[in-house]
Every structure is written in structure tokens, then in C-alpha cells.
Write an enzyme that holds these catalytic residues in place. Structure first.
Site, mmCIF file in Angstrom:
data_model
loop_
_atom_site.group_PDB
_atom_site.id
_atom_site.type_symbol
_atom_site.label_atom_id
_atom_site.label_comp_id
_atom_site.label_asym_id
_atom_site.label_seq_id
_atom_site.Cartn_x
_atom_site.Cartn_y
_atom_site.Cartn_z
ATOM 1 N N LYS A 243 0.870 -1.172 0.000
ATOM 2 C CA LYS A 243 0.000 0.000 0.000
ATOM 3 C C LYS A 243 0.908 1.223 0.000
ATOM 4 O O LYS A 243 1.642 1.461 0.954
ATOM 5 C CB LYS A 243 -0.920 0.024 1.212
ATOM 6 C CG LYS A 243 -1.877 1.205 1.169
ATOM 7 C CD LYS A 243 -2.626 1.384 2.470
ATOM 8 C CE LYS A 243 -3.436 2.679 2.380
ATOM 9 N NZ LYS A 243 -3.845 3.150 3.711
ATOM 10 N N ALA B 254 -9.516 6.056 3.949
ATOM 11 C CA ALA B 254 -9.376 7.246 4.798
ATOM 12 C C ALA B 254 -10.681 8.026 4.908
ATOM 13 O O ALA B 254 -11.358 8.282 3.911
ATOM 14 C CB ALA B 254 -8.259 8.172 4.312
ATOM 15 N N GLY B 255 -11.001 8.385 6.140
ATOM 16 C CA GLY B 255 -12.132 9.257 6.414
ATOM 17 C C GLY B 255 -13.425 8.567 6.774
ATOM 18 O O GLY B 255 -14.333 9.193 7.325
ATOM 19 N N ASN C 196 -9.771 1.916 9.659
ATOM 20 C CA ASN C 196 -8.902 1.705 10.813
ATOM 21 C C ASN C 196 -9.392 2.513 12.013
ATOM 22 O O ASN C 196 -9.914 1.979 12.984
ATOM 23 C CB ASN C 196 -7.463 2.057 10.456
ATOM 24 C CG ASN C 196 -6.459 1.731 11.550
ATOM 25 O OD1 ASN C 196 -5.254 1.835 11.351
ATOM 26 N ND2 ASN C 196 -6.890 1.325 12.730
#
EC number: 2.8.1.10
Length: 259
Positions: free
Chosen positions: A99, A186-187, A208
Site C-alpha cells: 500500500k 481514509a475518512g 482503521n
């Protein structure tokens, strides 16, 4: 449901999870198992062979053969640093999956598009399977696809913000144009947001912070698993069109037509 395919490999789950911010390796492992994720990311800056807790965390993942370990380059600031980190990861973890994260700004952690593209081109040339984390930029995502990226991973909002899909309109275009899997990264801060991403046609989501900071991370991991499954099922079932006017589900034809 249709299985997810990345670089010729099949994944039973469309939920990827990260391993940061957990209080212990025990909790992290419990979350991974509850999520039923088959792709788990670990930051290379936390990997130091022989250091104890980080090694324990990695060993907890690799002892589950159904899970693919995905090292990430979080913390690098340039293509040069990313390439060095990738080579170290390949040697230490015996994987060419990566990643790719390049974010020189420590405040907002937004990915550098130019350095990300440069790193992708070189890493693909070196035989890596590259999953780049990027801005939700449709043009950039096409360039990354052409450079050989195995997926594109546009952000929904800044890392760790839990703000949801603030870039949804650009994500729609990316999904429409992409010939490689689109993973929203993300977010995402709630299961409902993960479900929305899947309903839009995203191939997977990576979560996460929203799980790690929950009061009950294991239950939250389960909630995200169910949300991702529901969102994907809705996408495959084909959502109904959105209308500006009402349309009765039970027409009034012959209603109370008594003689």
C-alpha cells in the site's frame, strides 16, 4: 456476492482493516477476526524485526493464512523514500504487495500526487503489486491505472478524521472510469458511510480509526463487516432510480370502484 479480485487474487471480504491505534495485539487480532477481513495493513514504520510488540502484531496476522498482509509506507515523504521502504518490506515480510502512501505534510496527511505517481511507476517496474492511496482525483487515478497500479485508493476525507465521504462526487467519477478495483481509503467514520461507498460501486473500503477508537472495537468491526456486505448486496441488486416526484407503490386504479 461476487468475489473481489485484485492482481489475480481473490478476496472473500471487501472490508480491509488497518492495525494502528489499538491498545494491544490481542485487541487488534480480535478485531481482525470479527471483521472477517482478508486484507490487513501494517505501517512499515512500526515494523522492526526483533522489536517485540510489532513482531507479535505481525505474527498474529500471518498465522491466519487466509489473510493477506499489506505493508504500507505511511510516513514517507517522497518517491525515493517510498521505494526504499518498499524494498525493505519485501525483504523483511516476504511480500511484493504494497500500500503506497506518500504524504509529506504531517498535519493533514494528504497524499502527494506527483511523488505517488513517480513511485508507482518505479515500483511496478520492480515487480511490486502497488495499491496507491491518493486524492480523489479522477485524472490522477487514470494515470496510476496506466502506470500499472493494481487498485486505486482515493480518500473519502483526511486520514483519521471520521468525516465520511466528503469527496463522493469525485469518487463517483473514479468508479465510473476505473478498470481496476476502487478502494475507498481514509475518512470513513461509521458503518453507514462504508455502506454508502459500497452502494456507489466501490469495490472495497479500508477502515482503521473508526474501529480502533470505538468504545467496543470488536463490535464495531462486526458492524462494519455487515455494512460492507449490505452495501455490496444493494449495489449488485441495482438500486432504484431517484425521482423528484412521488410515485404510488399501490396505484389508485379502480380503488373503491363499487357498484
Amino acid at each position: 456476492m461476487e468475489m473481489l479480485q485484485i492482481a489475480g487474487k481473490t478476496f472473500e471480504s471487501r472490508l480491509f482493516v488497518g492495525t494502528g491505534k489499538f491498545a494491544s495485539s490481542d485487541l487488534m487480532e480480535a478485531v481482525v477476526l470479527a471483521s472477517q477481513s482478508r486484507m490487513v495493513t501494517v505501517a512499515l514504520k512500526r515494523v522492526e524485526i526483533g522489536r517485540g510488540e510489532e513482531d507479535d502484531m505481525i505474527s498474529r496476522i500471518v498465522r491466519h493464512p487466509e489473510i493477506t498482509l499489506l505493508p504500507n509506507t505511511s510516513g514517507v515523504r517522497s518517491a525515493k523514500e517510498a521505494i526504499l521502504a518498499a524494498e525493505l518490506a519485501r525483504e523483511a515480510l516476504q511480500t511484493n504487495w504494497l500500500k503506497l502512501e506518500v504524504h509529506p505534510d504531517p498535519r493533514y496527511l494528504l497524499p502527494d500526487p506527483i511523488e505517488t505517481l513517480r513511485a508507482t511507476e518505479e515500483l511496478v517496474r520492480r515487480g511490486f503489486i502497488v495499491l496507491p492511496y491518493v486524492q480523489a482525483d479522477p485524472v490522477l487515478c487514470k494515470h496510476l491505472e496506466e502506470a500499472g497500479a493494481a487498485t486505486v485508493m482515493p480518500l473519502g476525507a483526511p486520514i483519521g478524521s471520521n468525516r465520511g465521504l466528503k469527496t463522493r462526487e469525485m469518487i463517483r467519477i473514479i468508479i465510473e472510469q476505473s478498470r481496476v478495483p476502487v478502494v475507498i481509503d481514509a475518512g470513513i467514520g461509521a458503518p453507514s458511510q462504508a455502506a454508502e461507498a459500497m452502494e456507489m460501486g466501490a469495490d472495497a473500503v479500508l477502515v482503521n480509526t473508526a474501529i480502533a477508537v470505538a468504545e467496543d472495537p470488536v463490535s464495531m468491526a462486526t458492524a462494519f463487516r455487515l455494512a460492507v456486505e449490505a452495501g455490496r448486496m444493494a449495489f449488485e441488486a441495482k438500486l432504484g432510480s431517484v425521482r423528484s416526484e412521488a410515485e404510488a407503490s399501490s396505484p389508485f386504479t379502480s380503488f373503491l370502484n363499487l357498484k
